[in-house]
Design an enzyme around this catalytic site. Structure first.
Site, PDB file in Angstrom:
ATOM      1  N   TYR A  33       0.823  -1.209   0.000  1.00 46.66           N
ATOM      2  CA  TYR A  33       0.000   0.000   0.000  1.00 46.66           C
ATOM      3  C   TYR A  33       0.853   1.253   0.000  1.00 46.66           C
ATOM      4  O   TYR A  33       2.063   1.195   0.207  1.00 46.66           O
ATOM      5  CB  TYR A  33      -0.963  -0.007   1.192  1.00 46.66           C
ATOM      6  CG  TYR A  33      -0.337   0.305   2.540  1.00 46.66           C
ATOM      7  CD1 TYR A  33       0.509  -0.604   3.162  1.00 46.66           C
ATOM      8  CD2 TYR A  33      -0.586   1.520   3.182  1.00 46.66           C
ATOM      9  CE1 TYR A  33       1.082  -0.307   4.392  1.00 46.66           C
ATOM     10  CE2 TYR A  33      -0.018   1.819   4.418  1.00 46.66           C
ATOM     11  CZ  TYR A  33       0.814   0.902   5.020  1.00 46.66           C
ATOM     12  OH  TYR A  33       1.383   1.198   6.229  1.00 46.66           O
ATOM     13  N   LYS A 147       6.486  -2.067   1.775  1.00 51.04           N
ATOM     14  CA  LYS A 147       5.334  -1.493   2.494  1.00 51.04           C
ATOM     15  C   LYS A 147       4.124  -2.420   2.362  1.00 51.04           C
ATOM     16  O   LYS A 147       3.219  -2.177   1.575  1.00 51.04           O
ATOM     17  CB  LYS A 147       5.041  -0.087   1.961  1.00 51.04           C
ATOM     18  CG  LYS A 147       4.153   0.745   2.888  1.00 51.04           C
ATOM     19  CD  LYS A 147       4.198   2.203   2.497  1.00 51.04           C
ATOM     20  CE  LYS A 147       3.140   3.045   3.167  1.00 51.04           C
ATOM     21  NZ  LYS A 147       3.311   3.166   4.618  1.00 51.04           N
ATOM     22  N   GLU A 179      12.313   2.147  14.128  1.00 49.74           N
ATOM     23  CA  GLU A 179      11.436   3.252  13.704  1.00 49.74           C
ATOM     24  C   GLU A 179      10.195   3.248  14.587  1.00 49.74           C
ATOM     25  O   GLU A 179      10.073   2.430  15.500  1.00 49.74           O
ATOM     26  CB  GLU A 179      11.052   3.094  12.225  1.00 49.74           C
ATOM     27  CG  GLU A 179      10.368   1.770  11.927  1.00 49.74           C
ATOM     28  CD  GLU A 179      10.115   1.523  10.438  1.00 49.74           C
ATOM     29  OE1 GLU A 179      10.029   2.476   9.659  1.00 49.74           O
ATOM     30  OE2 GLU A 179      10.003   0.329  10.078  1.00 49.74           O
ATOM     31  N   LEU A 203      11.145   1.094   7.014  1.00 48.32           N
ATOM     32  CA  LEU A 203      10.536   1.569   5.780  1.00 48.32           C
ATOM     33  C   LEU A 203      11.304   2.809   5.317  1.00 48.32           C
ATOM     34  O   LEU A 203      11.645   3.666   6.144  1.00 48.32           O
ATOM     35  CB  LEU A 203       9.062   1.925   6.013  1.00 48.32           C
ATOM     36  CG  LEU A 203       8.345   2.313   4.714  1.00 48.32           C
ATOM     37  CD1 LEU A 203       8.093   1.081   3.847  1.00 48.32           C
ATOM     38  CD2 LEU A 203       7.049   3.022   4.996  1.00 48.32           C
TER      39      LEU A 203
END
Ligand code: PLP
Length: 283
Positions: A33, A147, A179, A203
């Site tokens: 996505y 992702k 993260e 990411l």
């Protein structure tokens, strides 16, 4: 107002849009996505999101459902018909519908779904106060650079934060912060921005790339390397970035104030620069 959404070549009222129960996104989280922010009715960083989508698809050997030009046209049409001034466009591609099997199906066509959400993003109260984060072990899979729609652990992380009266969680692996649950993490010490280097562990945030570029242009020093929660607690400032929150200051980590406990000057400045520059290049 009933939204118009996009499903596999059709623009439909949200109540009529359907995806098969055999869709591998539903059965196996076999999908990727992107979320693109809309400001002033225009798309922020569309090119970056389209390029990352292409990379995610390639890494998973998934077919590209449409070209980048077609993708832009769909985004623009949804923003227009749904009259989105501020908000986001969500896009999901899955490997498509096929009888359930671990092996990738040979002849399935990818599913492409897009919809819009209106949302106030610029005037966020959290940008003025900063957010609090807790630290949690990062037990996600090893390809966080793709992702995918496997968002259960980030979801659990946000719930754990909420249960402790905090806003979000920073994830820690082998002693170092990777993260946030849905954002990239940064600290500032003696005027230097420190953020995890790119790799399979995080990411590759589109906002991260833009913010680091703007920081470099503003002569702010950057170190791309892992840092610990202890180092973060002793930092002068901390912040996170993502497409929907831009630059958001972090003022508390595991209950301890970061720096003065107030929004730091570098985070505040980067948020301003990011919004100003992104608006200029929005399409
Ligand atoms: N890291 C994770 C795990 C995310 O889910 C996101 C955004 O959803 C980000 C980082 C930030 O990426 P971007 O700036 O492209 O929104």
């Amino acid at each position: 107002m009933t939204r118009t959404v996009y499903v596999n070549g059709e623009y439909l009222p949200e109540t009529e849009a359907k995806v098969s129960i055999f869709d591998r996104g539903f059965l196996m989280a076999d999908g990727v996505y992107e979320v693109t922010t809309v400001l002033d009715g225009k798309l922020i960083d569309f090119d970056g999101h389209a390029k990352r989508l292409a990379r995610s698809l390639n890494e998973l050997e998934m077919k590209h459902p449409v070209t980048e030009e077609e993708l832009l046209a769909i985004h623009r049409k949804l923003v227009e018909v749904n009259e989105v001034e501020e908000g986001l466009v969500y896009l999901q591609v899955t490997r498509g519908a096929a009888d359930r099997d671990f092996a990738y199906p040979k002849d399935a066509e990818p599913t492409l779904v897009l919809f819009t959400q209106k949302k106030q993003a610029v005037n966020s109260p959290a940008a003025k106060t900063g957010i609090s984060v807790i630290s949690l072990p990062d037990i996600r899979w090893g390809r966080r650079d793709i992702k995918t729609v496997q968002l259960l652990y980030p979801s659990m992380g946000k719930m754990a934060a909420k249960a402790q009266g905090a806003d979000d969680a920073w994830l820690v692996e082998d002693g170092f912060v990777t993260e946030g649950t849905s954002n990239n993490a940064y600290i500032v010490k003696d005027g230097v921005i420190i953020t995890r280097n790119l790799g399979n562990e995080i990411l590759h945030g589109i906002t991260r790339a833009a913010v680091l570029r703007f920081a470099a242009e503003a002569q702010i020093k950057i170190e791309e390397r892992p840092f610990t929660i202890e180092e973060a607690k002793a930092a002068d400032e901390a912040f996170v970035t993502s497409a929907t929150t831009f630059v958001l200051p972090v003022t508390k980590i595991d209950g301890e104030a970061v720096g003065t406990g107030q929004v730091g000057p570098i985070a505040a400045r980067l948020r301003e620069i990011y919004l100003e520059e992104s608006r200029k290049t929005a399409i």
